[in-house]
Motif scaffolding. Structure first.
Motif, PDB file in Angstrom:
ATOM      1  N   VAL A 126       0.933  -1.225  -0.139  1.00  0.00           N
ATOM      2  CA  VAL A 126      -0.117  -0.113  -0.193  1.00  0.00           C
ATOM      3  C   VAL A 126       0.888   0.931  -0.049  1.00  0.00           C
ATOM      4  O   VAL A 126       0.375   2.423  -0.296  1.00  0.00           O
ATOM      5  CB  VAL A 126      -0.910  -0.178   1.267  1.00  0.00           C
ATOM      6  N   ASN A 127       2.082   1.171   0.259  1.00  0.00           N
ATOM      7  CA  ASN A 127       2.951   2.435   0.333  1.00  0.00           C
ATOM      8  C   ASN A 127       4.647   1.695   0.237  1.00  0.00           C
ATOM      9  O   ASN A 127       4.843   0.618   0.636  1.00  0.00           O
ATOM     10  CB  ASN A 127       2.892   3.089   1.468  1.00  0.00           C
ATOM     11  N   ILE A 128       5.220   2.757  -0.486  1.00  0.00           N
ATOM     12  CA  ILE A 128       6.772   2.386  -0.418  1.00  0.00           C
ATOM     13  C   ILE A 128       7.559   3.874   0.098  1.00  0.00           C
ATOM     14  O   ILE A 128       7.302   4.934  -0.623  1.00  0.00           O
ATOM     15  CB  ILE A 128       7.296   2.148  -1.927  1.00  0.00           C
ATOM     16  N   ILE A 129       8.397   3.498   0.894  1.00  0.00           N
ATOM     17  CA  ILE A 129       9.110   4.756   1.462  1.00  0.00           C
ATOM     18  C   ILE A 129      10.564   4.751   1.322  1.00  0.00           C
ATOM     19  O   ILE A 129      11.088   3.629   1.358  1.00  0.00           O
ATOM     20  CB  ILE A 129       8.761   4.876   2.943  1.00  0.00           C
ATOM     21  N   ILE A 156       9.097   4.115  -7.004  1.00  0.00           N
ATOM     22  CA  ILE A 156      10.104   3.553  -7.785  1.00  0.00           C
ATOM     23  C   ILE A 156      10.664   2.420  -6.997  1.00  0.00           C
ATOM     24  O   ILE A 156      10.893   2.373  -5.504  1.00  0.00           O
ATOM     25  CB  ILE A 156      11.284   4.508  -8.140  1.00  0.00           C
ATOM     26  N   ARG A 157      10.762   1.152  -7.527  1.00  0.00           N
ATOM     27  CA  ARG A 157      11.218  -0.093  -6.854  1.00  0.00           C
ATOM     28  C   ARG A 157      12.616  -0.297  -7.540  1.00  0.00           C
ATOM     29  O   ARG A 157      12.750  -0.982  -8.218  1.00  0.00           O
ATOM     30  CB  ARG A 157      10.535  -1.146  -7.114  1.00  0.00           C
ATOM     31  N   GLN A 158      13.594   0.513  -6.778  1.00  0.00           N
ATOM     32  CA  GLN A 158      14.837   0.617  -7.268  1.00  0.00           C
ATOM     33  C   GLN A 158      15.899  -0.468  -6.494  1.00  0.00           C
ATOM     34  O   GLN A 158      15.262  -1.042  -5.520  1.00  0.00           O
ATOM     35  CB  GLN A 158      15.440   1.796  -7.513  1.00  0.00           C
ATOM     36  N   TYR A 186       8.575  -1.247   2.587  1.00  0.00           N
ATOM     37  CA  TYR A 186       7.303  -1.493   2.085  1.00  0.00           C
ATOM     38  C   TYR A 186       6.232  -1.772   3.048  1.00  0.00           C
ATOM     39  O   TYR A 186       6.446  -2.243   4.039  1.00  0.00           O
ATOM     40  CB  TYR A 186       7.557  -2.867   1.234  1.00  0.00           C
ATOM     41  N   VAL A 187       5.477  -1.099   2.831  1.00  0.00           N
ATOM     42  CA  VAL A 187       4.046  -1.212   3.870  1.00  0.00           C
ATOM     43  C   VAL A 187       3.194  -1.855   3.091  1.00  0.00           C
ATOM     44  O   VAL A 187       2.443  -1.482   2.293  1.00  0.00           O
ATOM     45  CB  VAL A 187       3.492   0.239   4.324  1.00  0.00           C
ATOM     46  N   TYR A 188       2.707  -2.824   4.010  1.00  0.00           N
ATOM     47  CA  TYR A 188       1.656  -3.902   3.257  1.00  0.00           C
ATOM     48  C   TYR A 188       0.266  -3.542   3.803  1.00  0.00           C
ATOM     49  O   TYR A 188       0.244  -2.917   4.877  1.00  0.00           O
ATOM     50  CB  TYR A 188       2.094  -5.310   3.674  1.00  0.00           C
TER      51      TYR A 188
END
Length: 172
Positions: free
Chosen positions: A147-150, A159-161, A167-169
């Motif tokens: 639900v969120n990427i910080i 961006i999933r670099q 990672y917030v699930y």
């Protein structure tokens, strides 16, 4: 007939009444080096008035570990014996703390309890401390929705670099 009656009359003099029970005789504790200590308890249940003494009969813990006992009071590290009196129908807390001080390993503490100078019980605590890694307690994420990427500076990103990301699930 008189002999049989006499035998049954004297039988209570030779029988030994149960004075106490203990809930668990083997207590297993598990943790990681990230935990402050391992701790688990059982109960000593006095059925009758009981004078007890206890002593640690086995102390097999890794170098760098320490332990303490609570029975019924919590004693400082290094106290390995004491005595007390419990009244009938008293349930008394019986606990061991193993302080691993950040060292992984396995330890055993055995306590011998003598009740009324007549009965002997042995309680055993085992402790296993695993090395903490960041993946020790992560469950499978296959059925969870992100639900969120910080990123590392705390900003939300899509961006999933190949960098450190949080990672917030959907389960928090």
């Amino acid at each position: 007939m008189k002999n049989i009656l006499l035998l049954f009359t004297l039988f209570p003099l030779f029988s030994i009444a149960q004075t106490h029970t203990i809930n668990d005789y083997l207590i297993e504790m598990n943790g990681t080096t990230n935990d402050n200590d391992l701790s688990a308890n059982t109960y000593y249940n006095a059925i009758d008035n009981c004078d007890i003494s206890w002593t640690i009969i086995k102390d097999s813990i890794p170098s760098g570990w320490e332990f303490s006992i609570c029975f019924p009071d919590c004693y400082p590290i290094g106290i390995t014996n004491s005595q007390n009196t419990f009244t009938a129908n008293e349930n008394t807390y019986l606990n061991c703390h193993m302080y691993h001080n950040g060292y992984a390993g396995n330890g055993i503490i055995q306590m011998e309890i003598t009740t009324n100078n007549q009965f002997t019980d042995t309680i055993t605590w085992t402790g296993t401390v695993d090395l903490f890694t960041s993946t020790n307690n992560i469950s499978s994420n296959e059925d969870k929705k992100i639900v969120n990427i910080i990123n590392i500076v705390g900003k939300q990103t899509k961006i999933r670099q190949n960098s450190f990301l949080i990672y917030v699930y959907d389960d928090g």
